[in-house]
Design a protein around this motif. Structure first.
Motif, PDB file in Angstrom:
ATOM      1  N   ARG A 193       0.842  -1.208   0.000  1.00  0.00           N
ATOM      2  CA  ARG A 193       0.000   0.000   0.000  1.00  0.00           C
ATOM      3  C   ARG A 193       0.867   1.244   0.000  1.00  0.00           C
ATOM      4  O   ARG A 193       0.626   2.183  -0.753  1.00  0.00           O
ATOM      5  CB  ARG A 193      -0.885   0.017   1.249  1.00  0.00           C
ATOM      6  CG  ARG A 193      -2.127  -0.825   1.109  1.00  0.00           C
ATOM      7  CD  ARG A 193      -2.867  -0.837   2.426  1.00  0.00           C
ATOM      8  NE  ARG A 193      -4.158  -1.471   2.309  1.00  0.00           N
ATOM      9  CZ  ARG A 193      -4.811  -1.997   3.340  1.00  0.00           C
ATOM     10  NH1 ARG A 193      -4.287  -1.959   4.551  1.00  0.00           N
ATOM     11  NH2 ARG A 193      -5.992  -2.542   3.162  1.00  0.00           N
ATOM     12  N   MET A 194       1.896   1.225   0.847  1.00  0.00           N
ATOM     13  CA  MET A 194       2.763   2.408   0.947  1.00  0.00           C
ATOM     14  C   MET A 194       3.481   2.657  -0.365  1.00  0.00           C
ATOM     15  O   MET A 194       3.646   3.794  -0.791  1.00  0.00           O
ATOM     16  CB  MET A 194       3.780   2.217   2.071  1.00  0.00           C
ATOM     17  CG  MET A 194       3.197   2.568   3.416  1.00  0.00           C
ATOM     18  SD  MET A 194       4.368   2.368   4.728  1.00  0.00           S
ATOM     19  CE  MET A 194       5.548   3.636   4.341  1.00  0.00           C
ATOM     20  N   LYS A 195       3.912   1.573  -1.011  1.00  0.00           N
ATOM     21  CA  LYS A 195       4.628   1.709  -2.276  1.00  0.00           C
ATOM     22  C   LYS A 195       3.755   2.455  -3.290  1.00  0.00           C
ATOM     23  O   LYS A 195       4.204   3.388  -3.936  1.00  0.00           O
ATOM     24  CB  LYS A 195       4.970   0.312  -2.803  1.00  0.00           C
ATOM     25  CG  LYS A 195       6.104   0.274  -3.771  1.00  0.00           C
ATOM     26  CD  LYS A 195       6.734  -1.096  -3.808  1.00  0.00           C
ATOM     27  CE  LYS A 195       5.948  -2.033  -4.700  1.00  0.00           C
ATOM     28  NZ  LYS A 195       6.518  -3.392  -4.714  1.00  0.00           N
ATOM     29  N   ARG A 196       2.501   2.059  -3.368  1.00  0.00           N
ATOM     30  CA  ARG A 196       1.604   2.685  -4.350  1.00  0.00           C
ATOM     31  C   ARG A 196       1.213   4.098  -3.939  1.00  0.00           C
ATOM     32  O   ARG A 196       1.099   4.977  -4.773  1.00  0.00           O
ATOM     33  CB  ARG A 196       0.379   1.812  -4.577  1.00  0.00           C
ATOM     34  CG  ARG A 196       0.722   0.662  -5.495  1.00  0.00           C
ATOM     35  CD  ARG A 196      -0.266  -0.454  -5.400  1.00  0.00           C
ATOM     36  NE  ARG A 196       0.112  -1.536  -6.277  1.00  0.00           N
ATOM     37  CZ  ARG A 196       1.019  -2.453  -5.969  1.00  0.00           C
ATOM     38  NH1 ARG A 196       1.662  -2.396  -4.826  1.00  0.00           N
ATOM     39  NH2 ARG A 196       1.304  -3.422  -6.823  1.00  0.00           N
ATOM     40  N   GLN A 197       1.013   4.291  -2.641  1.00  0.00           N
ATOM     41  CA  GLN A 197       0.669   5.626  -2.148  1.00  0.00           C
ATOM     42  C   GLN A 197       1.791   6.592  -2.495  1.00  0.00           C
ATOM     43  O   GLN A 197       1.570   7.703  -2.934  1.00  0.00           O
ATOM     44  CB  GLN A 197       0.511   5.600  -0.623  1.00  0.00           C
ATOM     45  CG  GLN A 197      -0.715   6.327  -0.138  1.00  0.00           C
ATOM     46  CD  GLN A 197      -1.844   5.344   0.104  1.00  0.00           C
ATOM     47  OE1 GLN A 197      -1.595   4.307   0.700  1.00  0.00           O
ATOM     48  NE2 GLN A 197      -3.032   5.645  -0.349  1.00  0.00           N
ATOM     49  N   ARG A 198       3.034   6.102  -2.309  1.00  0.00           N
ATOM     50  CA  ARG A 198       4.207   6.928  -2.558  1.00  0.00           C
ATOM     51  C   ARG A 198       4.281   7.291  -4.031  1.00  0.00           C
ATOM     52  O   ARG A 198       4.487   8.431  -4.401  1.00  0.00           O
ATOM     53  CB  ARG A 198       5.455   6.157  -2.119  1.00  0.00           C
ATOM     54  CG  ARG A 198       6.663   7.010  -2.044  1.00  0.00           C
ATOM     55  CD  ARG A 198       7.795   6.285  -1.365  1.00  0.00           C
ATOM     56  NE  ARG A 198       9.025   6.689  -2.012  1.00  0.00           N
ATOM     57  CZ  ARG A 198       9.694   5.943  -2.864  1.00  0.00           C
ATOM     58  NH1 ARG A 198       9.286   4.741  -3.148  1.00  0.00           N
ATOM     59  NH2 ARG A 198      10.797   6.398  -3.416  1.00  0.00           N
ATOM     60  N   GLN A 199       4.045   6.267  -4.883  1.00  0.00           N
ATOM     61  CA  GLN A 199       4.092   6.534  -6.321  1.00  0.00           C
ATOM     62  C   GLN A 199       3.033   7.553  -6.711  1.00  0.00           C
ATOM     63  O   GLN A 199       3.280   8.496  -7.438  1.00  0.00           O
ATOM     64  CB  GLN A 199       3.878   5.240  -7.107  1.00  0.00           C
ATOM     65  CG  GLN A 199       5.130   4.375  -7.116  1.00  0.00           C
ATOM     66  CD  GLN A 199       4.815   2.947  -7.521  1.00  0.00           C
ATOM     67  OE1 GLN A 199       3.671   2.574  -7.712  1.00  0.00           O
ATOM     68  NE2 GLN A 199       5.846   2.130  -7.628  1.00  0.00           N
ATOM     69  N   THR A 200       1.812   7.366  -6.172  1.00  0.00           N
ATOM     70  CA  THR A 200       0.724   8.272  -6.514  1.00  0.00           C
ATOM     71  C   THR A 200       1.045   9.678  -6.021  1.00  0.00           C
ATOM     72  O   THR A 200       0.885  10.659  -6.742  1.00  0.00           O
ATOM     73  CB  THR A 200      -0.596   7.783  -5.870  1.00  0.00           C
ATOM     74  OG1 THR A 200      -0.734   6.413  -6.154  1.00  0.00           O
ATOM     75  CG2 THR A 200      -1.780   8.537  -6.412  1.00  0.00           C
ATOM     76  N   GLY A 201       1.539   9.769  -4.782  1.00  0.00           N
ATOM     77  CA  GLY A 201       1.897  11.058  -4.227  1.00  0.00           C
ATOM     78  C   GLY A 201       2.994  11.726  -5.037  1.00  0.00           C
ATOM     79  O   GLY A 201       2.959  12.927  -5.286  1.00  0.00           O
ATOM     80  N   LEU A 202       3.955  10.947  -5.492  1.00  0.00           N
ATOM     81  CA  LEU A 202       5.080  11.496  -6.248  1.00  0.00           C
ATOM     82  C   LEU A 202       4.636  12.095  -7.580  1.00  0.00           C
ATOM     83  O   LEU A 202       5.179  13.118  -8.008  1.00  0.00           O
ATOM     84  CB  LEU A 202       6.122  10.410  -6.508  1.00  0.00           C
ATOM     85  CG  LEU A 202       7.197  10.267  -5.438  1.00  0.00           C
ATOM     86  CD1 LEU A 202       8.162   9.169  -5.804  1.00  0.00           C
ATOM     87  CD2 LEU A 202       7.951  11.589  -5.260  1.00  0.00           C
ATOM     88  N   ILE A 203       3.644  11.452  -8.211  1.00  0.00           N
ATOM     89  CA  ILE A 203       3.171  11.987  -9.500  1.00  0.00           C
ATOM     90  C   ILE A 203       2.691  13.425  -9.293  1.00  0.00           C
ATOM     91  O   ILE A 203       3.038  14.340 -10.035  1.00  0.00           O
ATOM     92  CB  ILE A 203       2.042  11.104 -10.083  1.00  0.00           C
ATOM     93  CG1 ILE A 203       2.607   9.739 -10.485  1.00  0.00           C
ATOM     94  CG2 ILE A 203       1.400  11.776 -11.307  1.00  0.00           C
ATOM     95  CD1 ILE A 203       1.547   8.701 -10.819  1.00  0.00           C
TER      96      ILE A 203
END
Ligand SMILES: Nc1ncnc2c1ncn2[C@@H]1O[C@H](COP(=O)(O)OP(=O)(O)OP(=O)(O)O)[C@@H](O)[C@H]1O
Ligand SMILES: Nc1nc2c(ncn2[C@@H]2O[C@H](COP(=O)(O)O)[C@@H](O)[C@H]2O)c(=O)[nH]1
Length: 215
Positions: A193-203
């Protein structure tokens, strides 16, 4: 616009597989009770109901004719022959909920896992649960008290073949102590979950950084 550009991450398809009796349903129930955010994909099956099972909660129990109709209607994400019956993941309400970011748990075999992974590599997380030994697997199937000796023998015969698919998974966890196994599976879920949250946040962050008026 691609899904990942909307800044709303799609839900995870969190798959638990194992040889029959290794404990994936037990771990899945613990996750559902304790996580509070993940939904369960309730499969459709042609196998008879076991004592204690509830239609619509454990499975949607259907006839062969109904299963055929659902295949024709393209109602399944995936389906497979497992042991002597057919099992499938219905698209149902899950399709939209996944798009809206709801995570789902799938208790499916290696064939279904391969099919879901081929359809959607980004959102699928594959976890394989191993028993500590084949003797313990046998004891658990017996101890569950839901299957005849014949069914148990068939599942034990298939156990080695099922286990041989372990390397098609992202994570492998041994279910010796149930709390320890649950803890590891929960950590995997949180990390993914954190991995995807981070990716989404980074975009969003990179977009802001690169905006024409961002200096
Ligand atoms: N770590 C464990 N130690 C001892 N018993 C366990 C452990 N994990 C699960 N069990 C027990 O083993 C039995 C089989 O577990 P479970 O039904 O969760 O297996 P499963 O992998 O979902 O099997 P199936 O694929 O046939 O649905 C159950 O009686 C369960 O309570
Ligand atoms: N490919 C799929 N496999 C499924 C699905 N639902 C369950 N299963 C797998 O079947 C076996 C046997 O389950 P049991 O409840 O009869 O013991 C087990 O490995 C399940 O993971 C599905 O929708 N698709």
């Amino acid at each position: 616009m691609a899904d990942h550009d909307t800044l709303q991450r799609r839900g995870l398809m969190f798959i638990l597989s194992s040889p029959s009796g290794a404990g994936k349903t037990t771990i899945a129930r613990m996750l559902l009770e304790r996580d509070g955010h993940i939904g369960l994909s309730v499969s459709v099956t042609t196998r008879p109901m076991r004592p204690g099972e509830v239609d619509g909660r454990d499975y949607h129990f259907v006839s062969d004719a109904e299963f055929d109709r659902m295949i024709e209607a393209d109602d399944f994400y995936e389906w497979a022959h497992v042991f002597d019956h057919r099992y499938g993941t219905p698209k149902g309400h899950i399709r939209n909920a996944l798009k809206e970011g709801q995570d789902f748990l799938f208790d499916i075999d290696w064939q279904g896992t391969q099919q879901l992974y081929q359809k959607d590599q980004q959102d699928v997380v594959r976890v394989f649960i191993l028993p500590p030994s084949l003797k313990e697997l046998h004891d658990r199937l017996r101890g569950r008290g839901t299957d005849s000796d014949e069914v148990i023998a068939g599942r034990m015969e298939r156990a080695r073949a099922e286990i041989s698919h372990w390397d098609g998974y992202d994570y492998v966890v041994i279910n010796d102590d149930v709390e320890e196994c649950y803890g590891k599976v929960r950590e995997i879920l949180e990390a993914e979950r954190m991995k995807r949250q981070r990716q989404t946040g980074l975009i969003g962050f990179v977009r802001g950084l690169m905006a024409p008026d961002a200096e």
